[in-house]
Design an enzyme around this catalytic site. Structure first.
Site, mmCIF file in Angstrom:
data_model
loop_
_atom_site.group_PDB
_atom_site.id
_atom_site.type_symbol
_atom_site.label_atom_id
_atom_site.label_comp_id
_atom_site.label_asym_id
_atom_site.label_seq_id
_atom_site.Cartn_x
_atom_site.Cartn_y
_atom_site.Cartn_z
ATOM 1 N N ARG A 187 1.521 -5.462 -65.924
ATOM 2 C CA ARG A 187 1.206 -6.235 -64.720
ATOM 3 C C ARG A 187 -0.109 -7.012 -64.775
ATOM 4 O O ARG A 187 -0.145 -8.194 -64.440
ATOM 5 C CB ARG A 187 1.286 -5.353 -63.458
ATOM 6 C CG ARG A 187 2.723 -4.927 -63.113
ATOM 7 C CD ARG A 187 3.663 -6.136 -62.963
ATOM 8 N NE ARG A 187 5.046 -5.745 -62.736
ATOM 9 C CZ ARG A 187 5.977 -5.706 -63.691
ATOM 10 N NH1 ARG A 187 5.670 -6.000 -64.935
ATOM 11 N NH2 ARG A 187 7.213 -5.367 -63.400
ATOM 12 N N SER A 221 17.618 -1.950 -59.984
ATOM 13 C CA SER A 221 16.468 -2.800 -60.251
ATOM 14 C C SER A 221 15.945 -2.395 -61.631
ATOM 15 O O SER A 221 15.659 -1.230 -61.877
ATOM 16 C CB SER A 221 15.408 -2.573 -59.171
ATOM 17 O OG SER A 221 14.178 -3.052 -59.637
ATOM 18 N N ASP A 249 14.595 -11.796 -55.255
ATOM 19 C CA ASP A 249 13.326 -11.814 -54.513
ATOM 20 C C ASP A 249 12.539 -13.095 -54.764
ATOM 21 O O ASP A 249 12.122 -13.772 -53.824
ATOM 22 C CB ASP A 249 12.440 -10.620 -54.915
ATOM 23 C CG ASP A 249 12.980 -9.287 -54.399
ATOM 24 O OD1 ASP A 249 13.445 -9.260 -53.249
ATOM 25 O OD2 ASP A 249 12.928 -8.305 -55.161
ATOM 26 N N ASP A 298 3.597 -2.617 -57.888
ATOM 27 C CA ASP A 298 3.298 -3.896 -58.528
ATOM 28 C C ASP A 298 2.493 -4.840 -57.637
ATOM 29 O O ASP A 298 1.650 -5.582 -58.116
ATOM 30 C CB ASP A 298 4.589 -4.573 -59.001
ATOM 31 C CG ASP A 298 5.174 -3.862 -60.212
ATOM 32 O OD1 ASP A 298 4.419 -3.107 -60.867
ATOM 33 O OD2 ASP A 298 6.368 -4.045 -60.498
HETATM 34 N N1 ARG Z 1 7.532 2.859 -61.031
HETATM 35 C C1 ARG Z 1 7.129 2.223 -62.228
HETATM 36 C C2 ARG Z 1 5.700 1.769 -62.096
HETATM 37 O O1 ARG Z 1 5.237 1.625 -61.011
HETATM 38 C C3 ARG Z 1 8.061 1.105 -62.663
HETATM 39 C C4 ARG Z 1 8.721 0.357 -61.574
HETATM 40 C C5 ARG Z 1 9.416 -0.921 -61.973
HETATM 41 N N2 ARG Z 1 10.797 -0.708 -62.167
HETATM 42 C C6 ARG Z 1 11.802 -1.432 -61.675
HETATM 43 N N3 ARG Z 1 12.983 -1.113 -62.032
HETATM 44 N N4 ARG Z 1 11.610 -2.417 -60.860
HETATM 45 O O2 ARG Z 1 5.031 1.554 -63.068
#
Ligand code: ARG
Length: 409
Positions: free
Chosen positions: A92, A170, A13, A121
């Site tokens: 984040r 992922s 990405d 995110d």
């Molecule tokens: N769903 C989780 C959150 O929003 C983690 C998502 C990230 N995970 C990933 N494998 N990209 O906090």
């Protein structure tokens, strides 16, 4: 000359975002920023290599200490969302702030991420960035990119994308949790293979006990050794992970409303959260514990949303601070069968009297068993009255029905 800062991991990405920010958004220069919140070394190597191949100016910011501190704040709030200790979520804002700082230093006018339009995110990053006057750019979402399109585009452009070494999952890893999603895991009825796990071994018959010392709600030592937050978390991940502690397989309700199947590993988080709650159980009063659950839940929700700097969180933390002044003591945790189970707790602030609670003593400090008789008589008093009235009603009905033999109105 216009410059944009991109949250850069070296994955597919963010790699395709580099040329797209020039081609589609007209920036003259792109810089990549990778923020260290405890990802494995391979990820930095991948980011470094990819950046080099792209001829991208690449900045790495170490935010591990700050992130670890936030993780420990979350322990004081017993923070989880639907059973998940918020690793990705808490990281984040830390990442977003670090990137914003670099963007400002490097005179950027834009700031970009490679998140899709389906996840959390994008919301967490942008909440931080939109406090600035930089142009916020989300190429993957705004251009409606799919993985397939990205792969083709990368091949066409000769972009350096190996696709990672972890198949099509992922994966998001930091100090507090490792999350795995996508591919075969998208089917909630599919039982994941052991391969998805990296931090945890399958639970064995072995067990081990450790002692964790808390000071005002913060874990500070394990088995007599003092630790800084980062080291504490890393060593507990190793220790508890070896016993298969901290696996979560869950249907997670994302902020946009989508349900997503998530798998997590979080051995240190599970260990510390269990130990902390056990200590609170010893030192806080019943009403403090009950009320704190509400506070903790709201803290967790703001944490999940990536809005940990909201005024509400400060207010919640004032309550948390007040309660944590007594959360000092030692908890023994036993790792066994994939669990991190509190098996002993000790504190000078215990709101507990063994003497009073004991079955072996009758009178202590003028309290006797017989004193409870009056309480026992009143316990459930209103319910007794209310139930008596409704039972009488039913009896009346019963009488009416019984006497209304004709069956006509
Ligand atoms: N769903 C989780 C959150 O929003 C983690 C998502 C990230 N995970 C990933 N494998 N990209 O906090």
């Amino acid at each position: 000359m216009t410059r944009v800062a991109l949250a850069f991991s070296g994955g597919l990405d963010t790699t395709v975002c580099v040329p797209l920010l020039e081609e589609e958004y007209g920036y003259d220069d792109v810089i990549g920023v990778t923020v260290d919140v405890g990802q494995p070394a391979e990820e930095f190597a991948e980011a470094e290599e990819t950046a080099e191949a792209l001829d991208l100016d690449h900045y790495v910011v170490d935010a591990k200490d700050e992130f670890a501190q936030l993780c420990l704040e979350s322990v004081r709030a017993n923070a989880t969302y639907q059973g998940y200790p918020l690793g990705t979520a808490l990281a984040r804002p830390v990442i977003a702030n670090a990137i914003l700082e670099v963007a400002r230093e490097q005179d950027c006018t834009g700031i970009a991420h490679g998140c899709t339009g389906k996840g959390n995110d994008q919301l967490r990053f942008e909440a931080v960035w939109r406090d600035s006057d930089l142009e916020v750019i989300a190429p993957v979402r705004e251009l409606g990119l799919t993985r397939e399109w990205e792969q083709e585009y990368a091949a066409e452009k000769g972009l350096p994308v190996e696709g990672g070494n972890e198949g099509d999952w992922s994966i998001d890893t930091n100090l507090w949790s490792r999350s795995v999603e996508g591919d075969d895991l998208e089917d909630p009825s599919y039982v994941p293979s052991e391969e998805i796990y990296d931090w945890t071994s399958p639970p064995t018959g072995e067990s081990q006990e450790i002692e964790i010392v808390f000071e005002e709600g913060y874990p500070v030592a394990v088995d007599g050794q003092q630790y800084e937050p980062v080291d504490l978390i890393e060593s507990l991940n190793d220790l508890a992970g070896a016993y298969g502690v901290g696996r979560t397989d869950t249907m997670e309700d994302r902020m946009l409303g989508l349900k997503v199947r998530e798998n997590y590993e979080h051995p240190a988080a599970t260990t510390l959260l269990n130990a902390h709650e056990a200590l609170e159980g010893l030192v806080l009063t019943q009403e403090e514990r009950e009320f704190k659950q509400l506070i903790d839940q709201r803290w967790s929700k703001k944490g999940y949303e990536g809005l940990i700097d909201a005024p509400l969180v400060d207010a919640l933390e004032s309550f948390i601070d007040e309660t944590q002044t007594r959360v000092t003591g030692t908890v023994t945790i036993r790792f066994e069968g994939g669990q991190a189970r509190p098996v002993a707790r000790d504190s000078e602030f215990a709101a507990y009297s063994a003497e009073h609670a004991s079955f072996d003593t009758e009178t202590v400090g003028k309290i006797e068993q017989a004193d409870a008789t009056g309480v026992a008589k009143y316990h459930g008093f209103q319910r007794r009255l209310a139930n008596a009235v409704s039972t009488a009603d039913e009896d009346d009905d019963a009488v009416e029905i019984a006497t209304d033999g004709s069956g006509t109105e």
